[in-house]
Write an enzyme that holds these catalytic residues in place. Structure first.
Site, PDB file in Angstrom:
ATOM      1  CE  LYS A 131       9.700   8.148   1.432  1.00  0.00           C
ATOM      2  NZ  LYS A 131       8.704   7.271   2.070  1.00  0.00           N
ATOM      3  CG  HIS A 140      14.898   4.402  -2.462  1.00  0.00           C
ATOM      4  ND1 HIS A 140      14.292   5.159  -1.482  1.00  0.00           N
ATOM      5  CD2 HIS A 140      14.313   3.165  -2.366  1.00  0.00           C
ATOM      6  CE1 HIS A 140      13.406   4.434  -0.831  1.00  0.00           C
ATOM      7  NE2 HIS A 140      13.395   3.218  -1.356  1.00  0.00           N
ATOM      8  CB  ALA A 152      -0.940   0.000   1.207  1.00  0.00           C
ATOM      9  CG  ASP A 204      13.089  -6.194  -5.554  1.00  0.00           C
ATOM     10  OD1 ASP A 204      12.100  -6.523  -4.887  1.00  0.00           O
ATOM     11  OD2 ASP A 204      14.228  -6.640  -5.332  1.00  0.00           O
ATOM     12  CB  SER A 205      13.182  -0.641  -3.294  1.00  0.00           C
ATOM     13  OG  SER A 205      11.881  -0.768  -2.750  1.00  0.00           O
TER      14      SER A 205
END
Length: 200
Positions: free
Chosen positions: A176, A181, A10, A68-69
């Protein structure tokens, strides 16, 4: 363009929607198609992002975007890394993951608590796309002794941005999106799409 977001997280879905605002891309979460998460059997963030994107595209017939992190802590040889979401065992239990991380770093001095968030985005036109768009982003910082802030998700409350002097959970969403990233990777993706990638 309509694409499927290959995630059931979420927090990530909310960030994706905000980051894609104004692009003309209609992003539909895979949960709306009843798709379960792909098995993350890759050994790198890139491999897992591609696995997830191809899985969602195969199930829907739509282009798919996957992320993917993870959090990589230098003093822990890059852990939790690929296993960030299930570091403490259960998938997505942020409180347990943070508790385990802080316990692992309990005797590590501040100067050695350096870390970074790593994000890989993979966009495929179809399941067998031989030339997916892959974009990466890094957010460098360090790990705090205790959680701070009420925003964000995952490890955000214990990740300190040294330039801002704030935890990722204390940073306002607009900032942010600029420094994180995922924000960096999405900026790179938007540039690639704006340049006119074939088939998109």
């Amino acid at each position: 363009m309509t694409l499927v977001l290959a995630s059931s997280n979420a927090g990530k879905l909310a960030e994706f929607r905000s980051l894609l605002d104004g692009t003309g891309i209609q992003a539909v979460p895979q949960t709306e198609f009843g798709i379960v998460d792909a098995d993350e059997t890759g050994l790198t963030f890139i491999e897992n992002a591609l696995l997830k994107a191809r899985h969602a595209s195969a199930a829907t017939g739509l282009p798919a975007l996957a992320d993917d992190s993870g959090l990589c802590v230098d003093a822990l040889d890059g852990a939790p890394g690929l296993y960030s979401a299930r570091y403490a065992g259960g998938h997505g239990d942020a409180a347990a993951n943070i508790a385990k991380l802080l316990h692992a770093l309990r005797d590590v001095p501040t100067a050695r608590r350096t870390a970074h968030f790593h994000c890989v985005l993979a966009l495929v036109r179809r399941p067998d796309d031989p030339a997916p768009i892959v974009c990466e982003g890094l957010w460098r910082g360090s790990i705090l002794d205790a959680p701070r802030g009420a925003h964000g998700f995952g490890y955000d409350p214990v990740f300190l941005d040294p330039l801002l002097g704030l935890s990722a959970a204390e940073v306002d969403p607009a900032t942010k999106h600029r420094v994180s990233h995922r924000g960096q990777a999405m900026h790179a993706l938007r540039q690639r799409l704006a340049a006119g990638m074939p088939g998109y």
